[in-house]
Design a protein around this motif. Structure first.
Motif, PDB file in Angstrom:
ATOM      1  N   ASP A 112      12.566   5.917  -0.735  1.00  0.00           N
ATOM      2  CA  ASP A 112      11.614   5.281  -1.917  1.00  0.00           C
ATOM      3  C   ASP A 112      11.886   4.162  -2.211  1.00  0.00           C
ATOM      4  O   ASP A 112      12.742   3.353  -1.545  1.00  0.00           O
ATOM      5  N   ALA A 113      11.186   3.226  -2.911  1.00  0.00           N
ATOM      6  CA  ALA A 113      11.597   1.688  -3.379  1.00  0.00           C
ATOM      7  C   ALA A 113      13.264   1.809  -4.063  1.00  0.00           C
ATOM      8  O   ALA A 113      13.412   0.578  -4.244  1.00  0.00           O
TER       9      ALA A 113
ATOM     10  N   PRO B 147       3.349   4.505  -3.639  1.00  0.00           N
ATOM     11  CA  PRO B 147       3.586   3.259  -4.842  1.00  0.00           C
ATOM     12  C   PRO B 147       3.575   3.465  -6.091  1.00  0.00           C
ATOM     13  O   PRO B 147       5.150   2.789  -7.578  1.00  0.00           O
ATOM     14  N   SER B 148       3.190   4.934  -6.262  1.00  0.00           N
ATOM     15  CA  SER B 148       3.318   5.640  -7.857  1.00  0.00           C
ATOM     16  C   SER B 148       4.525   5.531  -7.942  1.00  0.00           C
ATOM     17  O   SER B 148       4.540   6.587  -9.177  1.00  0.00           O
TER      18      SER B 148
ATOM     19  N   GLN C  46       0.304   1.890   2.097  1.00  0.00           N
ATOM     20  CA  GLN C  46      -0.122   1.229   1.890  1.00  0.00           C
ATOM     21  C   GLN C  46       0.463   0.527   0.559  1.00  0.00           C
ATOM     22  O   GLN C  46       0.424   1.524   0.000  1.00  0.00           O
ATOM     23  N   SER C  47       0.401  -0.357  -0.142  1.00  0.00           N
ATOM     24  CA  SER C  47       1.247  -0.985  -1.469  1.00  0.00           C
ATOM     25  C   SER C  47      -0.132  -1.014  -2.555  1.00  0.00           C
ATOM     26  O   SER C  47       0.728  -0.697  -3.509  1.00  0.00           O
ATOM     27  N   ASP C  48      -1.263  -0.416  -1.552  1.00  0.00           N
ATOM     28  CA  ASP C  48      -2.411  -0.009  -3.531  1.00  0.00           C
ATOM     29  C   ASP C  48      -2.031   1.328  -3.237  1.00  0.00           C
ATOM     30  O   ASP C  48      -3.810   2.034  -4.160  1.00  0.00           O
ATOM     31  N   GLY C  49      -1.546   2.082  -3.156  1.00  0.00           N
ATOM     32  CA  GLY C  49      -1.404   3.550  -2.616  1.00  0.00           C
ATOM     33  C   GLY C  49      -2.721   4.318  -1.840  1.00  0.00           C
ATOM     34  O   GLY C  49      -2.537   5.798  -2.039  1.00  0.00           O
TER      35      GLY C  49
ATOM     36  N   SER D 186      -5.357   7.701  -3.002  1.00  0.00           N
ATOM     37  CA  SER D 186      -4.573   8.389  -3.094  1.00  0.00           C
ATOM     38  C   SER D 186      -5.136   9.580  -4.512  1.00  0.00           C
ATOM     39  O   SER D 186      -4.187  10.735  -4.435  1.00  0.00           O
TER      40      SER D 186
ATOM     41  N   ASP E 111       0.646  -4.944   4.197  1.00  0.00           N
ATOM     42  CA  ASP E 111       0.021  -3.744   4.374  1.00  0.00           C
ATOM     43  C   ASP E 111      -0.492  -3.346   5.726  1.00  0.00           C
ATOM     44  O   ASP E 111      -1.850  -2.736   6.499  1.00  0.00           O
TER      45      ASP E 111
END
Length: 384
Positions: A105-106, A162-163, A208-211, A226, A253
């Motif tokens: 993860d990040a 991302p969440s 992708q970055s928006d979930g 999501s 993305d």
């Protein structure tokens, strides 16, 4: 006499200009050179590398699968390079293992998952602080969470969302996808109480970055919200047919998918990226001018500059096996600056699927240089 002297002076002047304007001999490592002291033999034969922001990679081996499709577990090993050379450390002394791919993860935390297809039914997901070699106490019960409420199956992939949540794909059981929250609870906003069924075996996952999540299902690539609902704005009504291989999503993305011997590039919305190769497609066998069949891509990844590293194998026992590692530009052309250099008289007889670009840009992979020991690959670290 003077004319002769003038001629000699002119010749020396021209020679001096030619020498001063010539390209200097390259100094230091060149793109494709092995790091000094490499290749190196390793205790395990990793089939996946996950790069760490703190340096080095975490690798995992190939689990044994018996005739009943019961898959074993493998340890996670951290490989780092220091002043004394290569260091290999089994994370948590083997107390945490995995069945399929591992994720990161990040926050540089490593995700693992194991399940069962016979006997007692359960799923166990763990999150590790790789740099410290400990479980993450903020996830589940001391870094791991277990579920025993249904026949989950073998775990194939695990990725971070991302969440902060976790998504796991499974096969051989009742669940295709299982989504957890950032603390390890089943995500009630996904599928049915955090579980989705009926997708078949999922080959690859990418967020992708928006979930929204890309899911490589049999015969197609789909994108989900999501919640698990199909995204109709993606591709053709939510899917791209006939693309079901490995995925790699970039910072914008846009993504690349692999199937057979080709790479396919897409914009974030699922339309082909026509600036890549020919109408968004690059056949690796063609661009490398490899004439030996069969030919197959083993792995691919991208660096921070968008350049694409690809490993591939080719040949048969009759013709002899071979392998290659090449680098493509972001537009899909062969990068002539990157030339893999082996010792004189040796060639690559086999490549492994483990491939990663480290935080310092160096390339980690597994290569074999002895045709008589194709399964004994060496760990290679390569200058970019």
């Amino acid at each position: 006499m003077f004319k002769s002297l003038r001629s000699w002076a002119a010749a020396l002047f021209i020679l001096n200009i030619a020498c001063s304007s010539s390209e200097p001999e390259p100094t230091g490592p060149r793109p494709g050179d092995f790091v000094e002291g490499w290749p190196q033999r390793v205790d395990d034969q990793p089939v996946q590398f996950v790069p760490l922001a703190a340096g080095g990679v975490v690798g995992r081996g190939q689990p044994y699968v018996n005739s009943r499709n019961v898959r074993g577990w493998v340890d996670l090993v951290r490989y780092t390079v220091g002043e004394e050379g290569l260091s290999q450390t089994v994370l948590l002394d083997g107390a945490v293992a995995t069945q399929g791919s591992i994720g990161r993860d990040a926050q540089d935390r490593i995700l693992t998952a194991v399940g069962s297809v016979e006997g007692s039914f359960w799923l166990k997901v763990c999150r590790l602080l790789a740099s410290e070699g400990t479980r993450d106490p903020t996830f589940g019960d001391g870094g791991c969470v277990s579920f025993t409420d249904m026949h989950y199956g073998n775990t194939d992939n695990v990725i971070a969302l991302p969440s902060g949540g976790v998504l796991v794909s499974m096969s051989g059981g009742g669940a295709s996808l299982v989504q957890l929250t950032s603390t390890g609870a089943l995500d009630s906003g996904f599928g049915t109480h955090g579980i989705m069924k009926g997708l078949g075996r999922v080959g690859s996952l990418a967020a992708q970055s928006d979930g929204r999540v890309l899911v490589s299902a049999p015969g197609k690539l789909v994108r989900m919200f999501s919640s698990g609902a199909l995204d109709p704005s993606f591709g053709q009504g939510g899917e791209i047919p006939a693309v079901d291989g490995v995925l790699h999503v970039g910072a914008d993305d846009a993504f690349i998918a692999q199937r057979g011997g080709s790479l396919f590039a897409y914009l974030a919305d699922g339309t082909p990226d026509v600036t890549f190769g020919t109408n968004g497609t690059v056949n690796i066998q063609d661009v490398t001018e490899t004439t030996i069949n069969p030919f197959w891509i083993r792995s691919f990844t991208r660096d921070a500059a968008g350049r694409i590293y690809v490993t591939a194998g080719f040949g048969t026992e009759a013709s002899g096996f071979g392998g290659l590692l090449v680098r493509l530009t972001p537009s899909g052309t062969l990068d002539p600056q990157f030339q893999l250099r082996t010792e004189e008289g040796s060639h690559i007889s086999m490549v492994g699927p483990a491939l990663a670009v480290g935080a310092d840009g160096k390339v980690w992979t597994m290569l074999c240089f002895d045709p008589n020991t194709q399964n004994a690959k060496s760990l290679v670290l390569i200058h970019p």
